[in-house]
Every structure is written in structure tokens, then in C-alpha cells.
Design a protein around this motif. Structure first.
Motif, PDB file in Angstrom:
ATOM      1  N   LEU A  60       0.903  -1.316   0.027  1.00  0.00           N
ATOM      2  CA  LEU A  60      -0.111  -0.034   0.074  1.00  0.00           C
ATOM      3  C   LEU A  60       0.832   1.219  -0.078  1.00  0.00           C
ATOM      4  N   GLU A  61       0.870   1.948  -1.145  1.00  0.00           N
ATOM      5  CA  GLU A  61       1.754   3.144  -1.169  1.00  0.00           C
ATOM      6  C   GLU A  61       1.043   4.370  -1.403  1.00  0.00           C
ATOM      7  N   ALA A  62       1.501   5.432  -0.916  1.00  0.00           N
ATOM      8  CA  ALA A  62       0.913   6.812  -1.005  1.00  0.00           C
ATOM      9  C   ALA A  62       1.408   7.513  -2.061  1.00  0.00           C
ATOM     10  N   GLU A  63       0.479   8.404  -3.043  1.00  0.00           N
ATOM     11  CA  GLU A  63       0.872   9.218  -3.827  1.00  0.00           C
ATOM     12  C   GLU A  63       0.201  10.648  -3.293  1.00  0.00           C
ATOM     13  N   ALA A  64       1.263  11.610  -3.139  1.00  0.00           N
ATOM     14  CA  ALA A  64       0.707  13.049  -2.911  1.00  0.00           C
ATOM     15  C   ALA A  64       0.348  13.731  -4.095  1.00  0.00           C
ATOM     16  N   GLY A  65      -0.882  14.321  -3.793  1.00  0.00           N
ATOM     17  CA  GLY A  65      -1.488  15.201  -4.861  1.00  0.00           C
ATOM     18  C   GLY A  65      -2.767  15.782  -4.500  1.00  0.00           C
ATOM     19  N   ALA A  66      -3.351  16.460  -5.395  1.00  0.00           N
ATOM     20  CA  ALA A  66      -4.614  16.951  -5.090  1.00  0.00           C
ATOM     21  C   ALA A  66      -5.661  16.158  -5.061  1.00  0.00           C
ATOM     22  N   ALA A  67      -6.826  16.667  -4.505  1.00  0.00           N
ATOM     23  CA  ALA A  67      -7.787  15.843  -4.105  1.00  0.00           C
ATOM     24  C   ALA A  67      -8.530  15.069  -5.358  1.00  0.00           C
ATOM     25  N   MET A  68      -8.765  13.930  -5.320  1.00  0.00           N
ATOM     26  CA  MET A  68      -9.419  13.274  -6.651  1.00  0.00           C
ATOM     27  C   MET A  68     -10.616  13.878  -7.354  1.00  0.00           C
ATOM     28  N   ASP A  69     -11.467  14.527  -6.413  1.00  0.00           N
ATOM     29  CA  ASP A  69     -12.738  15.061  -7.009  1.00  0.00           C
ATOM     30  C   ASP A  69     -12.373  16.288  -7.821  1.00  0.00           C
ATOM     31  N   SER A  70     -11.225  16.789  -7.491  1.00  0.00           N
ATOM     32  CA  SER A  70     -10.957  18.152  -8.167  1.00  0.00           C
ATOM     33  C   SER A  70     -10.340  18.088  -9.547  1.00  0.00           C
ATOM     34  N   SER A  71     -10.274  16.595 -10.007  1.00  0.00           N
ATOM     35  CA  SER A  71      -9.844  16.301 -11.320  1.00  0.00           C
ATOM     36  C   SER A  71     -10.712  16.860 -12.459  1.00  0.00           C
ATOM     37  N   PRO A  72     -10.120  17.283 -13.587  1.00  0.00           N
ATOM     38  CA  PRO A  72     -11.080  17.897 -14.496  1.00  0.00           C
ATOM     39  C   PRO A  72     -12.009  16.647 -15.211  1.00  0.00           C
ATOM     40  N   GLY A  74     -12.956  13.894 -13.435  1.00  0.00           N
ATOM     41  CA  GLY A  74     -13.402  13.190 -12.447  1.00  0.00           C
ATOM     42  C   GLY A  74     -12.635  12.267 -11.957  1.00  0.00           C
ATOM     43  N   ALA A  75     -13.164  11.695 -10.591  1.00  0.00           N
ATOM     44  CA  ALA A  75     -12.314  10.833  -9.757  1.00  0.00           C
ATOM     45  C   ALA A  75     -11.931   9.575 -10.412  1.00  0.00           C
ATOM     46  N   TRP A  76     -12.866   8.897 -11.156  1.00  0.00           N
ATOM     47  CA  TRP A  76     -12.565   7.564 -11.707  1.00  0.00           C
ATOM     48  C   TRP A  76     -11.650   7.733 -12.634  1.00  0.00           C
ATOM     49  N   ARG A  77     -11.484   8.558 -13.494  1.00  0.00           N
ATOM     50  CA  ARG A  77     -10.588   8.718 -14.811  1.00  0.00           C
ATOM     51  C   ARG A  77      -9.164   8.944 -14.157  1.00  0.00           C
ATOM     52  N   GLU A  78      -9.111  10.004 -12.921  1.00  0.00           N
ATOM     53  CA  GLU A  78      -7.970  10.006 -12.292  1.00  0.00           C
ATOM     54  C   GLU A  78      -7.353   8.617 -11.651  1.00  0.00           C
ATOM     55  N   ALA A  79      -8.178   7.913 -11.148  1.00  0.00           N
ATOM     56  CA  ALA A  79      -7.914   6.634 -10.585  1.00  0.00           C
ATOM     57  C   ALA A  79      -7.361   5.618 -11.432  1.00  0.00           C
ATOM     58  N   GLU A  80      -7.918   5.847 -12.892  1.00  0.00           N
ATOM     59  CA  GLU A  80      -7.392   4.839 -14.065  1.00  0.00           C
ATOM     60  C   GLU A  80      -5.938   5.291 -14.333  1.00  0.00           C
ATOM     61  N   ARG A  81      -5.805   6.631 -14.311  1.00  0.00           N
ATOM     62  CA  ARG A  81      -4.516   7.039 -14.533  1.00  0.00           C
ATOM     63  C   ARG A  81      -3.568   6.699 -13.624  1.00  0.00           C
ATOM     64  N   ILE A  82      -3.887   6.950 -12.199  1.00  0.00           N
ATOM     65  CA  ILE A  82      -2.929   6.334 -11.355  1.00  0.00           C
ATOM     66  C   ILE A  82      -2.586   4.956 -11.287  1.00  0.00           C
ATOM     67  N   ALA A  83      -3.643   4.038 -11.525  1.00  0.00           N
ATOM     68  CA  ALA A  83      -3.522   2.502 -11.668  1.00  0.00           C
ATOM     69  C   ALA A  83      -2.510   2.304 -12.744  1.00  0.00           C
ATOM     70  N   LEU A  84      -2.680   2.903 -13.941  1.00  0.00           N
ATOM     71  CA  LEU A  84      -1.762   2.530 -15.246  1.00  0.00           C
ATOM     72  C   LEU A  84      -0.347   3.337 -14.826  1.00  0.00           C
ATOM     73  N   ARG A  85      -0.224   4.201 -13.934  1.00  0.00           N
ATOM     74  CA  ARG A  85       1.061   4.781 -13.984  1.00  0.00           C
ATOM     75  C   ARG A  85       1.693   4.170 -12.906  1.00  0.00           C
ATOM     76  N   GLN A  86       1.051   3.660 -11.992  1.00  0.00           N
ATOM     77  CA  GLN A  86       1.646   3.065 -10.623  1.00  0.00           C
ATOM     78  C   GLN A  86       1.819   1.041 -10.790  1.00  0.00           C
ATOM     79  N   ALA A  87       1.181   0.848 -11.985  1.00  0.00           N
ATOM     80  CA  ALA A  87       0.812  -0.644 -12.087  1.00  0.00           C
ATOM     81  C   ALA A  87       0.079  -1.240 -10.887  1.00  0.00           C
ATOM     82  N   ALA A  88      -1.003  -0.454 -10.486  1.00  0.00           N
ATOM     83  CA  ALA A  88      -1.716  -0.905  -9.132  1.00  0.00           C
ATOM     84  C   ALA A  88      -3.032  -1.428  -9.574  1.00  0.00           C
ATOM     85  N   ARG A  89      -3.385  -2.490  -8.858  1.00  0.00           N
ATOM     86  CA  ARG A  89      -4.657  -3.165  -9.013  1.00  0.00           C
ATOM     87  C   ARG A  89      -5.667  -2.307  -8.233  1.00  0.00           C
TER      88      ARG A  89
END
Length: 359
Positions: A60-72, A74-89
Motif C-alpha cells: 500500500l503506497e501513497a501518492e501525494a496530490g490534489a483531491a481526486m474530486d478536483s480532477s477535470p 472526474g475521480a474515476w478517470r484520475e484513478a485509472e491514470r494512477i493505476a496505469l502509472r503505478q501498475a496498481a490493482r
């Protein structure tokens, strides 16, 4: 070592292997989950989650950044980008709304989103805060166990991506334009409306009807327009002068702004204005001049704003400024000289409103 001891140790080893192979947490290697951390409270909550999930094979790793809901996007698209970038399930984040704290756990590989909320009051690490934080941490632990087992909790919010080696379905062809949509870009139109202008002859100006025909293209609007005004009476102690006006104009407009159903255009027009006067004497010493028609040249700019109400109808407002060359000057002939009565305005503003119909 006796035979009985050897058999007993063999059974222990076999049982341990069976448990190891039958438990997904032992058989599979560690996998990655990422938590978006946007505040000090998020960091404290993440530590609670780590404590509750320490027995799971998850990093379980932490990624510092802005609140997910502030993503242009939406939170789900931001979560998809994080998962792709960090190879996270799994990707998780916290959202604070007053006394309510919400945790979201996204599994982009399967398209699942799990959301739970709890009442968490007080500052981090206080007793009231810790009770709510532990409840949320246990909830996250259950969600991570479900992701580990391949059965994520929550609702399906997006279709999962195709497995490796499987081509994505081809994109759908563009939708056919709605009936009448082509008229918005190219086509003929009819225009009917009302107009009013300050002409300098009468205190109330002139008012009347306007009709026109035209053609609208992608970058140019052409229009032929006829204006007819109600006649007015200009009375004084000597005469009653009846003045009627009209004009025939052609316009060329180009759009300068377009937003949805709204469009603004600016253009230039030119044409002929006509003045017809009839004079009636009110005093015996006055001899009225015969009725006469006078024409004047007109040129000027215009700004129009149109709102497309449907495929075949638009509402339009126009503001123009007309410069007149050769307008009539009204007055009296006295002792061989001319006494001016009304001169009219050389530049007259005009406001028009009406409908534009696309047959």
C-alpha cells in the motif's frame, strides 16, 4: 528419528503445502495498491489502513496530490491514470464533507468502485476521530481482500479494458445529423420581424415591419431586406405634413462568436431609403408643395445575435447604424428663402427583432 515421527513430520509438511496452495494470499505474490494523499488527515487515515491490512499481500503506497474530486475528468478517470502509472490493482482516496468522511476504493481492471462513509469527528488521533477512522480502515481492508480474491466490491462504473492481445471494438460511425441540422450550416431562409429607428424627423422615430430573404453559409450570411415604416404626422401652426418611409437593403454578415445554439454576426449593409411626403395647409397664407418622393443612399454596419430554437426556426435581434446621404430637408419657402423645419438625422440607430425561418 522413529518411523512414527517421520510420518508425523511428513503429514505436517503436506498439510502446510496444502494450506499454502489453497490460500490465495500465500500462493500469489504481493500486489500494489495506491492511496491518493491530499491532506495530513489522509496520511493519518492511510496509516490506519496499513495497520488493518498488514496481513494482506498488498503493498500500500501513497501518492501525494490534489483531491481526486478536483480532477477535470472526474475521480474515476484520475484513478485509472494512477493505476496505469503505478501498475496498481486498486486505488483509494478519502473525501471529507463536514463530519462525514467517505472512502472510495477503485479497481480499474474490473471497472468496480466501492464507496463507504462514516461519521468521523474531531482532530486526527483524538478518541472520537480514532473510532471512526478504525471503522473506515476495516472497510478498506474488506475491499482490498475482495480485490485480492478477484471479486471486487461495489458497483460497475466503467467497462473493464480488453485483455492483452484482444483488439478493442472499432469505434461507432458518427451519428447522422438530425433533420434540419444542415440548415444550420448552409441554406436559404426567410426573415420576418419588427424594427424601430430614431430618424430625427419625429420625436418617436419610426416603427414598422421588416421582411427579408437570405442564404447562410459556413462563413458568410447574405440577406436582402425590405423595411416599411408607419407614416407619421408632423404638425405645426401652418401645415400637417404626412411622412412615410421605407428602405431596401442588402447585407453581408460573418459570424464572430458561436456557443451552442447562440451565434453572433457582424456585417455591412447598403441600399436605398425612400421618403414620401404629403403636405396639407392649416393656414390660408400657406401654399403646400406637391406630394413628392425622395430617395437617399444608405450604408452602415450591423451586429446580430441569433438563438437557434429548433431545426427550422431561430430568434434574432439586430442593432445597426445607418448613414444617410441625400435625405430630404423639410421646411418653408419664405420671401424666396428656405426656412428649415425638420432636417432628420444623418446617422440613425435601428433596432430590429424577429424570426428567421429555414424552409
Amino acid at each position: 528419528m522413529s518411523l512414527l515421527e517421520a510420518v508425523a513430520w511428513q503429514r505436517v509438511v503436506v498439510l502446510a503445502l496444502m494450506l499454502a496452495l489453497g490460500n490465495p494470499a500465500w500462493a500469489a505474490g504481493p500486489w500494489r495498491a495506491v492511496a491518493r494523499v491530499a491532506s495530513s488527515e489522509d496520511r493519518a487515515l492511510l496509516e490506519r489502513v496499513r495497520g488493518q491490512s498488514s496481513d494482506l499481500p498488498v503493498v500500500l503506497e501513497a501518492e501525494a496530490g490534489a483531491a481526486m474530486d478536483s480532477s477535470p475528468d472526474g475521480a474515476w478517470r484520475e484513478a485509472e491514470r494512477i493505476a496505469l502509472r503505478q501498475a496498481a490493482r486498486a486505488v483509494l482516496w478519502f473525501t471529507r464533507e463536514g463530519a462525514e468522511l467517505r472512502v472510495s476504493v477503485a479497481a480499474p481492471r474490473t471497472g468496480h468502485l466501492f464507496v463507504r462513509a462514516a461519521r468521523v469527528e474531531g482532530a486526527p488521533e483524538t478518541l472520537t476521530w480514532s473510532v471512526g477512522a478504525e471503522a473506515l480502515a476495516l472497510t478498506v481492508r474488506s475491499a482490498l481482500r475482495a480485490v485480492e480474491a478477484g471479486e471486487p466490491l461495489g458497483e460497475v462504473v466503467a467497462p473493464p479494458p480488453p485483455p492483452p492481445g484482444v483488439a478493442a471494438p472499432p469505434p461507432l460511425p458518427p451519428a447522422a445529423p438530425a433533420p434540419g441540422a444542415e440548415a444550420q450550416a448552409d441554406g436559404a431562409f426567410l426573415q420576418v420581424g419588427l424594427h424601430a429607428a430614431l430618424d430625427g424627423y419625429h420625436p418617436g422615430g419610426q416603427q414598422g415591419l421588416s421582411v427579408g430573404v437570405g442564404w447562410t453559409g459556413r462563413v458568410l450570411r447574405l440577406r436582402a431586406q425590405v423595411l416599411a415604416s408607419l407614416p407619421v404626422h408632423l404638425r405645426d401652426a401652418y401645415t400637417d405634413l404626412r411622412l412615410a418611409q421605407g428602405a431596401a437593403l442588402v447585407w453581408a454578415d460573418v459570424p464572430f462568436v458561436k456557443a451552442g445554439a447562440w451565434e453572433g454576426t457582424v456585417g455591412l449593409g447598403a441600399g436605398v431609403a425612400g421618403f414620401w411626403r404629403h403636405t396639407e395647409a392649416l393656414a390660408p397664407e400657406v401654399e403646400p408643395a406637391p406630394s413628392r418622393f425622395v430617395a437617399a443612399f444608405v450604408v452602415g454596419p450591423a451586429v446580430r445575435v441569433a438563438w437557434r430554437w429548433g431545426p427550422a426556426l431561430a430568434l434574432e435581434a439586430a442593432l445597426s447604424g445607418e448613414v444617410l446621404l441625400g435625405r430630404p430637408r423639410l421646411g418653408y419657402a419664405v420671401d424666396g428663402g428656405f426656412v428649415l423645419r425638420e432636417d432628420g438625422a444623418s446617422v440613425r440607430p435601428r433596432l430590429g427583432v424577429g424570426m428567421v425561418i429555414f424552409p
